[in-house]
Design an enzyme around this catalytic site. Structure first.
Site, PDB file in Angstrom:
ATOM      1  N   ASP A  32      12.998  13.562 -18.541  1.00  0.00           N
ATOM      2  CA  ASP A  32      12.985  13.494 -17.234  1.00  0.00           C
ATOM      3  C   ASP A  32      13.778  14.535 -16.717  1.00  0.00           C
ATOM      4  O   ASP A  32      14.885  14.758 -17.357  1.00  0.00           O
ATOM      5  CB  ASP A  32      13.263  12.004 -16.587  1.00  0.00           C
ATOM      6  N   GLU A  72      -4.306   6.728 -17.506  1.00  0.00           N
ATOM      7  CA  GLU A  72      -3.807   5.452 -17.555  1.00  0.00           C
ATOM      8  C   GLU A  72      -4.400   4.335 -16.476  1.00  0.00           C
ATOM      9  O   GLU A  72      -4.515   4.719 -15.320  1.00  0.00           O
ATOM     10  CB  GLU A  72      -2.448   5.669 -17.422  1.00  0.00           C
ATOM     11  N   LEU A  75      -2.896   1.241 -15.929  1.00  0.00           N
ATOM     12  CA  LEU A  75      -1.890   0.078 -15.680  1.00  0.00           C
ATOM     13  C   LEU A  75      -1.563  -0.076 -14.179  1.00  0.00           C
ATOM     14  O   LEU A  75      -1.841   0.793 -13.513  1.00  0.00           O
ATOM     15  CB  LEU A  75      -0.742   0.215 -16.491  1.00  0.00           C
ATOM     16  N   GLU A  86       0.832  -1.483 -11.334  1.00  0.00           N
ATOM     17  CA  GLU A  86       2.340  -1.773 -11.195  1.00  0.00           C
ATOM     18  C   GLU A  86       2.492  -3.331 -11.298  1.00  0.00           C
ATOM     19  O   GLU A  86       1.612  -3.934 -10.517  1.00  0.00           O
ATOM     20  CB  GLU A  86       2.915  -1.185 -10.074  1.00  0.00           C
ATOM     21  N   PHE A 129     -10.681  -7.771  -7.005  1.00  0.00           N
ATOM     22  CA  PHE A 129     -10.439  -6.847  -5.902  1.00  0.00           C
ATOM     23  C   PHE A 129     -11.533  -7.088  -4.996  1.00  0.00           C
ATOM     24  O   PHE A 129     -12.004  -6.166  -4.143  1.00  0.00           O
ATOM     25  CB  PHE A 129     -10.605  -5.297  -6.619  1.00  0.00           C
ATOM     26  N   CYS A 165      -1.019   5.077  -5.827  1.00  0.00           N
ATOM     27  CA  CYS A 165      -2.224   5.675  -6.387  1.00  0.00           C
ATOM     28  C   CYS A 165      -3.502   5.548  -5.383  1.00  0.00           C
ATOM     29  O   CYS A 165      -4.041   6.644  -5.176  1.00  0.00           O
ATOM     30  CB  CYS A 165      -2.530   4.694  -7.419  1.00  0.00           C
ATOM     31  N   LYS A 212      -3.681   8.295  -2.565  1.00  0.00           N
ATOM     32  CA  LYS A 212      -3.518   9.438  -2.916  1.00  0.00           C
ATOM     33  C   LYS A 212      -4.886   9.956  -3.773  1.00  0.00           C
ATOM     34  O   LYS A 212      -5.497  11.113  -3.576  1.00  0.00           O
ATOM     35  CB  LYS A 212      -2.301   9.861  -3.475  1.00  0.00           C
ATOM     36  N   ARG A 228       5.773   2.505  -1.940  1.00  0.00           N
ATOM     37  CA  ARG A 228       5.234   3.554  -1.153  1.00  0.00           C
ATOM     38  C   ARG A 228       3.881   3.474  -0.683  1.00  0.00           C
ATOM     39  O   ARG A 228       3.242   2.748  -1.138  1.00  0.00           O
ATOM     40  CB  ARG A 228       4.959   4.788  -2.556  1.00  0.00           C
TER      41      ARG A 228
HETATM   42  C1  UGA Z   1      -3.970   0.996  -9.171  1.00  0.00           C
HETATM   43  C2  UGA Z   1      -5.081   0.439 -10.198  1.00  0.00           C
HETATM   44  O1  UGA Z   1      -5.524  -0.807 -10.094  1.00  0.00           O
HETATM   45  C3  UGA Z   1      -4.669   0.821 -11.714  1.00  0.00           C
HETATM   46  O2  UGA Z   1      -5.838   0.625 -12.472  1.00  0.00           O
HETATM   47  C4  UGA Z   1      -4.174   2.203 -11.820  1.00  0.00           C
HETATM   48  O3  UGA Z   1      -3.961   2.609 -13.213  1.00  0.00           O
HETATM   49  C5  UGA Z   1      -3.079   2.536 -10.841  1.00  0.00           C
HETATM   50  O4  UGA Z   1      -3.659   2.268  -9.503  1.00  0.00           O
HETATM   51  C6  UGA Z   1      -2.787   4.041 -10.759  1.00  0.00           C
HETATM   52  O5  UGA Z   1      -3.653   4.890 -10.549  1.00  0.00           O
HETATM   53  O6  UGA Z   1      -1.699   4.229 -11.418  1.00  0.00           O
HETATM   54  P1  UGA Z   1      -1.719  -0.194  -8.559  1.00  0.00           P
HETATM   55  O7  UGA Z   1      -1.711   0.915  -7.471  1.00  0.00           O
HETATM   56  O8  UGA Z   1      -0.478  -0.724  -9.345  1.00  0.00           O
HETATM   57  O9  UGA Z   1      -2.778   0.095  -9.591  1.00  0.00           O
HETATM   58  O10 UGA Z   1      -2.242  -1.683  -7.725  1.00  0.00           O
HETATM   59  P2  UGA Z   1      -3.271  -2.425  -7.480  1.00  0.00           P
HETATM   60  O11 UGA Z   1      -3.112  -3.887  -8.265  1.00  0.00           O
HETATM   61  O12 UGA Z   1      -4.605  -1.882  -7.689  1.00  0.00           O
HETATM   62  O13 UGA Z   1      -3.162  -2.701  -5.868  1.00  0.00           O
HETATM   63  C7  UGA Z   1      -3.541  -1.748  -5.200  1.00  0.00           C
HETATM   64  C8  UGA Z   1      -3.422  -1.981  -3.549  1.00  0.00           C
HETATM   65  O14 UGA Z   1      -4.590  -2.948  -3.169  1.00  0.00           O
HETATM   66  C9  UGA Z   1      -2.232  -2.863  -3.208  1.00  0.00           C
HETATM   67  O15 UGA Z   1      -1.774  -2.689  -1.975  1.00  0.00           O
HETATM   68  C10 UGA Z   1      -2.970  -4.235  -3.279  1.00  0.00           C
HETATM   69  O16 UGA Z   1      -2.376  -5.096  -2.463  1.00  0.00           O
HETATM   70  C11 UGA Z   1      -4.428  -3.878  -2.551  1.00  0.00           C
HETATM   71  N1  UGA Z   1      -5.364  -4.908  -3.149  1.00  0.00           N
HETATM   72  C12 UGA Z   1      -5.803  -4.973  -4.303  1.00  0.00           C
HETATM   73  C13 UGA Z   1      -5.936  -5.739  -1.867  1.00  0.00           C
HETATM   74  O17 UGA Z   1      -5.707  -5.672  -0.703  1.00  0.00           O
HETATM   75  N2  UGA Z   1      -6.933  -6.515  -2.349  1.00  0.00           N
HETATM   76  C14 UGA Z   1      -7.469  -6.532  -3.754  1.00  0.00           C
HETATM   77  O18 UGA Z   1      -8.422  -7.502  -3.670  1.00  0.00           O
HETATM   78  C15 UGA Z   1      -6.814  -6.092  -4.439  1.00  0.00           C
END
Ligand code: UGA
Length: 472
Positions: free
Chosen positions: A35, A155, A157, A159, A273, A284, A287, A351
């Site tokens: 980094d 990826e 994954l 968070e 979801f 993620c 953006k 974020r």
């Molecule tokens: C998301 C994707 O789920 C990952 O597969 C991907 O790797 C990641 O982006 C990335 O591109 O790095 P993440 O941003 O960590 O992961 O979080 P999520 O668990 O997907 O949640 C995203 C947002 O959606 C959160 O604000 C969550 O509260 C919201 N959400 C999720 C809802 O409002 N309703 C749902 O049913 C699920």
């Protein structure tokens, strides 16, 4: 060095880079994580863990100084590595495009160090064609074509569950246009795809096992790049879709949980979801939806559907704000308790957090906030400093103390089983407005709350009346 152990460099120690580096070490490889932030590298070298992520402290403690090193020196790390995973930020540019200047800079620096055959692997989320740009940058810097390949290994994954997601993925996608690069990438993931890793007594446990190992999907580099953008955009669309349906539920007096359950039971739709709420945030989805729309525009296609996904998502925050107004009438001088600052439960990441935007709207209207979050308070205080109108407290009950209403803005597990009697006693008025639908309205009614959530009928305290409370 044992033949199955590869020498891997990971550029970037953010959520994706650091987790990938720790997990590559965990499955037996020799890893250097690079980094350009001196302070972050010093923290990691000294045993610190800069992000809140389950299992990460354990993996870093286990492998630090044996199988994983941290450095700011990209040149030497790149010289030694057989594969270089690029996991640097790709922030949103001015027009919605992904800003690839970090990727560009890293590619040039890598090019200056390559001495033996090396595979450069995109791990950051990047638009289709990025692999070709990286290839060009490296070639322009004088590296012979046979000395390198560029591959894509997106990826997936999340968070908060990053380590388990990495080691127990639904699928690993590797996009490579050369057999030599593909062979090395297969070898990287062999412990997970063969199931060997899951046999270890101290393996991180999750849904995968020796008898049901992680599947690997081999594609072209372009397809791999598109799989990542399309997956994130699709998931964001699922969330906006259910939020739009939740708004219809509110208008007609139906319960979104029942509707989502009925829809999700269709295996073609699936139950995940489909949680209605205040919309998606994080580093993620916002953006990537914008970047994917930009990709479509660049190739002359309209992907207006994604514009609607974004619009519904932002409207959802405003609707929630109006819901608060409908319960409180006026804002100036009101004390509001807030549970949750992170963009979702299980992380300290704020974020694009819908919670922060709602708090800022309330503060702008003259509310005083008392906020609690299990992990994200320090980070939030850097954006919204503590003062007379913004107080950070140490537990959910303190947030509720003398508040005119309590808001639930993040779905942390610990918010699901609060002592509702105690909370009721702390609040000035027993009003809870839940942006994550984590409580059962009937239970809240029993405890004497006015309880408003998203897409579900409101529960009104006997002292209040529906006509006074215009719930929109
Ligand atoms: C998301 C994707 O789920 C990952 O597969 C991907 O790797 C990641 O982006 C990335 O591109 O790095 P993440 O941003 O960590 O992961 O979080 P999520 O668990 O997907 O949640 C995203 C947002 O959606 C959160 O604000 C969550 O509260 C919201 N959400 C999720 C809802 O409002 N309703 C749902 O049913 C699920």
């Amino acid at each position: 060095m044992d033949n199955s152990r590869l020498s891997i460099a990971v550029v970037g120690s953010g959520y994706v880079g650091l987790v990938a580096a720790a997990c590559f070490a965990e499955i037996g490889h020799q890893v250097t994580c690079i980094d350009n932030d001196d302070a972050k590298v010093a923290t990691l070298q000294a045993g610190g863990v800069p992000i809140h992520e389950d299992y990460l402290p354990r993996l870093l403690a286990k492998h630090r100084n044996h199988q994983i090193q941290f450095t700011t020196d990209l040149g030497s790390a790149a010289r030694e590595a057989q594969l270089i995973f690029v996991a640097v930020g790709t922030p949103q540019g001015k027009t919605g495009n992904a800003d690839l200047s970090y990727v560009d800079a890293v590619a040039s620096e890598i090019a200056r160090s390559i001495r033996q055959y090396t595979v450069i692997v995109e791990k950051s989320t990047v638009p289709v064609y990025t692999n070709e740009w990286i290839r060009r940058v490296i070639a322009r810097n004088g590296v012979a074509a046979e000395l390198f390949d560029v591959a894509s290994n997106p990826e997936f994954l999340r968070e908060g569950t990053a380590v388990v997601d990495f080691l127990h993925a639904d699928r690993i996608v590797v996009g490579a246009d050369s057999e030599q690069a593909l062979a090395l990438l297969r070898k990287v993931y062999e412990p997970l795809t063969s199931g060997e890793y899951y046999k270890a007594a101290d393996a991180v446990r999750g849904p995968r096992s020796a008898t049901s190992p992680t599947p690997i999907l081999e594609t072209s580099t372009k397809a791999a790049e598109l799989i990542k953008h399309a997956s994130n955009a699709f998931l964001a669309m699922k969330i906006s879709f259910i939020n739009a349906v939740a708004n219809i539920c509110e208008a007609v007096g139906a319960d979104i949980e029942q509707v989502a359950q009925g829809m999700g039971s269709d295996s073609r739709i699936g139950p995940r979801f489909l949680n209605a709420g205040i919309g998606y945030g994080g580093s993620c989805f916002p953006k990537d939806v914008a970047a994917f729309r930009y990709v479509a525009e660049q190739v002359g296609l309209d992907f207006n559907l994604l514009g609607e996904v974004e619009k519904i998502n932002l409207d959802q925050r405003v609707r929630f704000f109006q819901k608060i107004r409908s319960a409180l009438w006026t804002f100036r001088g009101k004390r509001i308790g807030v549970l949750g600052l992170a963009f979702k439960g299980g992380t300290d990441d704020i974020r694009e957090s819908p919670a922060l935007e709602i708090i800022q709207l309330l503060m702008h209207e003259g509310c005083r906030i008392a906020a609690y979050d299990p992990a994200a308070m320090e980070r939030t205080a850097e954006v919204i400093p503590a003062d007379d109108n913004m107080q950070y407290v140490h537990d959910p009950y303190e947030a509720a103390r003398d508040a005119d209403a309590l808001l639930i803005l993040t779905d942390w597990e610990e918010f699901r089983d609060l002592d509702l009697g105690r909370l009721h006693d702390m609040l000035r008025y027993p009003i809870i407005i839940d942006g994550r639908n984590i409580y059962d309205p009937a239970r809240m009614a029993k405890h004497g709350y006015t309880y408003l959530s998203v897409g579900r009928p409101a529960t009104i305290h006997p002292r209040e009346t529906l006509s006074e409370l215009k719930i929109s």
